[in-house]
Design a protein around this motif. Structure first.
Motif, mmCIF file in Angstrom:
data_model
loop_
_atom_site.group_PDB
_atom_site.id
_atom_site.type_symbol
_atom_site.label_atom_id
_atom_site.label_comp_id
_atom_site.label_asym_id
_atom_site.label_seq_id
_atom_site.Cartn_x
_atom_site.Cartn_y
_atom_site.Cartn_z
ATOM 1 N N GLU A 263 0.826 -1.195 0.000
ATOM 2 C CA GLU A 263 0.000 0.000 0.000
ATOM 3 C C GLU A 263 0.863 1.248 0.000
ATOM 4 O OE1 GLU A 263 -2.983 2.099 3.126
ATOM 5 O OE2 GLU A 263 -3.517 0.066 2.521
ATOM 6 N N ALA A 264 1.983 1.203 0.699
ATOM 7 C CA ALA A 264 2.864 2.374 0.750
ATOM 8 C C ALA A 264 3.372 2.731 -0.644
ATOM 9 C CB ALA A 264 4.033 2.112 1.686
ATOM 10 N N ARG A 265 3.715 1.721 -1.435
ATOM 11 C CA ARG A 265 4.224 2.000 -2.771
ATOM 12 C C ARG A 265 3.123 2.545 -3.683
ATOM 13 N NH1 ARG A 265 8.465 -2.908 -4.290
ATOM 14 N NH2 ARG A 265 9.981 -2.455 -2.651
ATOM 15 N N VAL A 266 1.921 2.000 -3.536
ATOM 16 C CA VAL A 266 0.820 2.516 -4.339
ATOM 17 C C VAL A 266 0.480 3.943 -3.935
ATOM 18 C CG1 VAL A 266 -1.585 2.191 -5.005
ATOM 19 C CG2 VAL A 266 -0.086 0.214 -4.762
ATOM 20 N N ARG A 267 0.504 4.219 -2.643
ATOM 21 C CA ARG A 267 0.252 5.589 -2.185
ATOM 22 C C ARG A 267 1.289 6.553 -2.751
ATOM 23 N NH1 ARG A 267 -3.604 6.505 1.540
ATOM 24 N NH2 ARG A 267 -4.499 4.694 2.602
ATOM 25 N N ALA A 268 2.536 6.127 -2.791
ATOM 26 C CA ALA A 268 3.585 6.971 -3.368
ATOM 27 C C ALA A 268 3.314 7.227 -4.844
ATOM 28 C CB ALA A 268 4.947 6.315 -3.179
ATOM 29 N N LEU A 269 2.790 6.206 -5.522
ATOM 30 C CA LEU A 269 2.428 6.369 -6.929
ATOM 31 C C LEU A 269 1.352 7.435 -7.097
ATOM 32 C CD1 LEU A 269 3.001 5.043 -9.731
ATOM 33 C CD2 LEU A 269 1.095 3.497 -9.246
ATOM 34 N N TRP A 270 0.511 7.579 -6.068
ATOM 35 C CA TRP A 270 -0.555 8.582 -6.064
ATOM 36 C C TRP A 270 -0.155 9.811 -5.242
ATOM 37 C CZ3 TRP A 270 -5.718 8.083 -8.114
ATOM 38 C CH2 TRP A 270 -5.907 6.915 -8.879
ATOM 39 N N GLN A 271 1.125 10.115 -5.193
ATOM 40 C CA GLN A 271 1.688 11.314 -4.557
ATOM 41 C C GLN A 271 1.520 11.357 -3.034
ATOM 42 O OE1 GLN A 271 -0.405 12.084 -7.658
ATOM 43 N NE2 GLN A 271 1.529 11.292 -8.418
ATOM 44 N N SER A 272 1.140 10.255 -2.426
ATOM 45 C CA SER A 272 1.158 10.098 -0.964
ATOM 46 C C SER A 272 0.333 11.131 -0.201
ATOM 47 C CB SER A 272 2.609 10.138 -0.450
ATOM 48 O OG SER A 272 3.362 9.084 -0.991
ATOM 49 N N ASP A 273 -0.668 11.744 -0.839
ATOM 50 C CA ASP A 273 -1.435 12.758 -0.124
ATOM 51 C C ASP A 273 -2.722 12.211 0.486
ATOM 52 O OD1 ASP A 273 -3.935 13.717 -1.993
ATOM 53 O OD2 ASP A 273 -2.245 12.973 -3.160
ATOM 54 N N GLY A 274 -3.134 11.011 0.031
ATOM 55 C CA GLY A 274 -4.283 10.361 0.647
ATOM 56 C C GLY A 274 -5.632 10.940 0.303
ATOM 57 N N SER A 275 -5.699 11.891 -0.606
ATOM 58 C CA SER A 275 -6.992 12.514 -0.937
ATOM 59 C C SER A 275 -7.616 11.808 -2.130
ATOM 60 C CB SER A 275 -6.806 14.010 -1.238
ATOM 61 O OG SER A 275 -5.927 14.204 -2.332
ATOM 62 N N PHE A 276 -8.232 10.693 -1.866
ATOM 63 C CA PHE A 276 -8.864 9.928 -2.928
ATOM 64 C C PHE A 276 -10.304 10.405 -3.116
ATOM 65 C CE2 PHE A 276 -5.725 6.860 -1.114
ATOM 66 C CZ PHE A 276 -4.800 7.015 -2.143
ATOM 67 N N PHE A 277 -10.565 10.989 -4.261
ATOM 68 C CA PHE A 277 -11.887 11.550 -4.551
ATOM 69 C C PHE A 277 -12.315 11.120 -5.945
ATOM 70 C CE2 PHE A 277 -8.445 14.586 -5.119
ATOM 71 C CZ PHE A 277 -8.563 14.979 -6.442
ATOM 72 N N ASP A 278 -13.622 11.091 -6.179
ATOM 73 C CA ASP A 278 -14.173 10.617 -7.445
ATOM 74 C C ASP A 278 -13.555 11.336 -8.639
ATOM 75 O OD1 ASP A 278 -15.876 8.530 -6.857
ATOM 76 O OD2 ASP A 278 -17.627 9.812 -6.538
ATOM 77 N N GLY A 279 -13.052 10.544 -9.590
ATOM 78 C CA GLY A 279 -12.518 11.095 -10.828
ATOM 79 C C GLY A 279 -11.057 11.462 -10.778
ATOM 80 N N ARG A 280 -10.423 11.303 -9.621
ATOM 81 C CA ARG A 280 -8.994 11.598 -9.552
ATOM 82 C C ARG A 280 -8.223 10.563 -10.375
ATOM 83 N NH1 ARG A 280 -4.823 11.735 -4.302
ATOM 84 N NH2 ARG A 280 -2.941 11.643 -5.582
ATOM 85 N N THR A 281 -7.203 11.025 -11.072
ATOM 86 C CA THR A 281 -6.304 10.101 -11.738
ATOM 87 C C THR A 281 -5.047 9.933 -10.898
ATOM 88 O OG1 THR A 281 -4.919 11.663 -12.991
ATOM 89 C CG2 THR A 281 -7.063 11.077 -13.948
ATOM 90 N N MET A 282 -4.270 8.963 -11.280
ATOM 91 C CA MET A 282 -3.012 8.698 -10.608
ATOM 92 C C MET A 282 -2.104 9.922 -10.603
ATOM 93 S SD MET A 282 -0.427 5.602 -11.654
ATOM 94 C CE MET A 282 -1.685 4.326 -11.491
ATOM 95 N N GLU A 283 -2.308 10.851 -11.560
ATOM 96 C CA GLU A 283 -1.396 11.980 -11.719
ATOM 97 C C GLU A 283 -2.031 13.343 -11.461
ATOM 98 O OE1 GLU A 283 1.789 10.822 -14.931
ATOM 99 O OE2 GLU A 283 -0.191 10.278 -15.688
ATOM 100 N N THR A 284 -3.285 13.375 -11.044
ATOM 101 C CA THR A 284 -3.951 14.653 -10.807
ATOM 102 C C THR A 284 -3.192 15.514 -9.821
ATOM 103 O OG1 THR A 284 -6.094 13.617 -11.244
ATOM 104 C CG2 THR A 284 -6.109 15.739 -10.092
ATOM 105 N N CYS A 285 -2.763 14.921 -8.728
ATOM 106 C CA CYS A 285 -2.065 15.687 -7.701
ATOM 107 C C CYS A 285 -0.580 15.857 -8.002
ATOM 108 C CB CYS A 285 -2.263 15.046 -6.327
ATOM 109 S SG CYS A 285 -4.003 15.000 -5.823
ATOM 110 N N ARG A 286 -0.116 15.210 -9.049
ATOM 111 C CA ARG A 286 1.224 15.492 -9.580
ATOM 112 C C ARG A 286 1.164 16.818 -10.311
ATOM 113 N NH1 ARG A 286 4.252 11.865 -14.296
ATOM 114 N NH2 ARG A 286 6.185 13.111 -14.406
ATOM 115 N N ASP A 287 0.338 16.883 -11.342
ATOM 116 C CA ASP A 287 -0.007 18.132 -12.023
ATOM 117 C C ASP A 287 -1.039 17.814 -13.086
ATOM 118 O OD1 ASP A 287 1.354 17.796 -14.754
ATOM 119 O OD2 ASP A 287 3.060 17.533 -13.419
ATOM 120 N N LEU A 288 -1.796 18.825 -13.475
ATOM 121 C CA LEU A 288 -2.888 18.625 -14.425
ATOM 122 C C LEU A 288 -2.383 18.335 -15.836
ATOM 123 C CD1 LEU A 288 -5.389 21.402 -13.259
ATOM 124 C CD2 LEU A 288 -5.525 18.934 -12.858
#
Length: 398
Positions: A263-288
């Motif tokens: 889970e830690a590695r997957v969270r890192a893949l999703w920028q480790s911010d923990g804000s999982f919301f409808d329609g978010r992509t793996m890279e949304t919180c990286r940059d648009l």
């Protein structure tokens, strides 16, 4: 550290490469042509809109005149070895042929569209000249700074080359058989080995781009076995790239790779911010911008699948894409957002990549996407991103 499903871990540990799911009977016996991203019906529809001088198609076609590489005067710049390096590294100064390959592919696609809409042989002839120049020269893609660069570059270039070539081949553009065979050869021998399996290390927009290219190559080569395998793999990618709350409290893991076992590695893949919301992509919180790349390739794959007889728009994966487009359209300008969204800050801006999805979800299926509607209409005509998207208002406006 919390581990993902123990059953999955055992399966992955037993086999470094996760086998693709079995594929059912072919979706249809033959491929549809033109059948890569743009169908004959779509070409005909835009041609009719242009004849009627209707917008937004007329304005989108006029935008073709704003760039040098959309004109018959454009000359190709093929190289035998395309070398692409990671930006910010010393090796980046030694790049060779990267921008040239992408621009020439976009040029061929732009000119192929012009040919299809006008019937002017000059456009077709130049598009063919550009493709022939590369297929007679290109031997390999390499990188010394980033192992993902050859696959990413190949994904971007091949997805665009095949869009152009598919139109030319199936609209009586006078492209000779020998040249088509040679182009098919570089698809099979130069591009396909780099993209057919997607990316195990980067299950993000890099994976999206590589799978889009592999799907397109399968259509052009009329390889049903390859096409079905790529589509099964693409569905796994899309399911893990876009999050919906119905997935649970945590995104789906990239099941095809052994790199993300915790889970830690997957969270890192999703920028480790923990804000999982409808329609978010793996890279949304990286940059648009990077999220735009992923959504663009996924939208392209949806369109090609639709033309080939599989309507992903009406599936659970379609719900993911629709939700992602609507969510991102809401935040298209980037900047400060609520603290529940990417920690309160979105970098950069969304690129104009929503036109194909909007046309299908709203124009064909009659669904409501008010935020996407405002974004699409406000960003018309959609301009190229100089990597692999171009003229999507022209081809897909509804």
């Amino acid at each position: 550290m919390k581990m993902v499903s123990s059953l999955l871990l055992l399966h992955l540990a037993a086999s470094p490469t996760l086998a693709l799911p079995s594929t059912s009977a072919p979706r249809q016996n033959t491929f549809q042509h033109p059948g890569i991203f743009v169908s004959q019906a779509q070409l005909d529809s835009t041609k009719a809109h242009l004849a009627a001088k209707a917008n937004p198609w007329r304005a989108a076609y006029s935008a073709l005149d704003d760039l040098p590489w959309t004109k018959p005067s454009w000359g190709p710049s093929p190289v035998a070895t395309v070398r692409c390096e990671d930006p910010g590294t010393p090796e980046h100064d030694q790049e060779q042929g990267c921008e040239e390959e992408r621009l020439d592919a976009l040029a061929a696609y732009s000119l192929a569209l012009r040919w299809a809409y006008t019937g002017n042989d000059t456009y077709a002839a130049k598009a063919i000249t550009i493709i022939d120049a590369w297929s007679g020269t290109l031997k390999e893609h390499v990188s010394s700074s980033a192992p993902e660069q050859p696959g990413l570059q190949s994904g971007w270039a091949a997805s665009t080359w095949t869009r152009a070539a598919e139109i030319l081949r199936y609209t009586d553009a006078n492209w000779d058989t020998g040249s088509i065979t040679r182009f098919s050869g570089i698809l099979r021998d130069v591009y396909l080995p780099l993209v057919r399996d997607g990316s195990a290390d980067n299950p993000n927009n890099i994976d999206s781009a590589m799978l889009e290219a592999a799907q397109n190559i399968a259509v052009f080569l009329e390889d049903r076995t390859l096409y079905d395998a790529v589509m099964e793999r693409a569905k796994l990618h899309i399911a893990s790239y876009i999050y919906l709350k119905s997935d649970g409290s945590f995104p789906k893991i990239p099941e095809w790779t052994t790199k993300y076992l915790t889970e830690a590695r997957v969270r890192a893949l999703w920028q480790s911010d923990g804000s999982f919301f409808d329609g978010r992509t793996m890279e949304t919180c990286r940059d648009l911008e990077h999220a735009s790349y992923g959504l663009a390739s996924i939208s392209h794959m949806f369109e090609t699948a639709r033309i080939q007889g599989e309507d992903l728009y009406t599936t659970g994966l379609g719900s993911k894409l629709q939700t992602a487009l609507e969510m991102h359209a809401q935040y298209a300008a980037g900047g400060p957002v609520s603290s529940e969204v990417c920690g309160g800050q979105l970098k950069y801006e969304l690129l104009p990549v929503a036109e194909p999805g909007y046309a299908q979800f709203v124009g064909r299926l009659g669904r409501s996407m008010p935020k996407t509607k405002a974004f699409v209409e406000g960003s018309r005509p959609a301009k190229p991103n100089y990597l692999f998207t171009a003229w999507e208002t022209l081809t897909h406006a509804s």
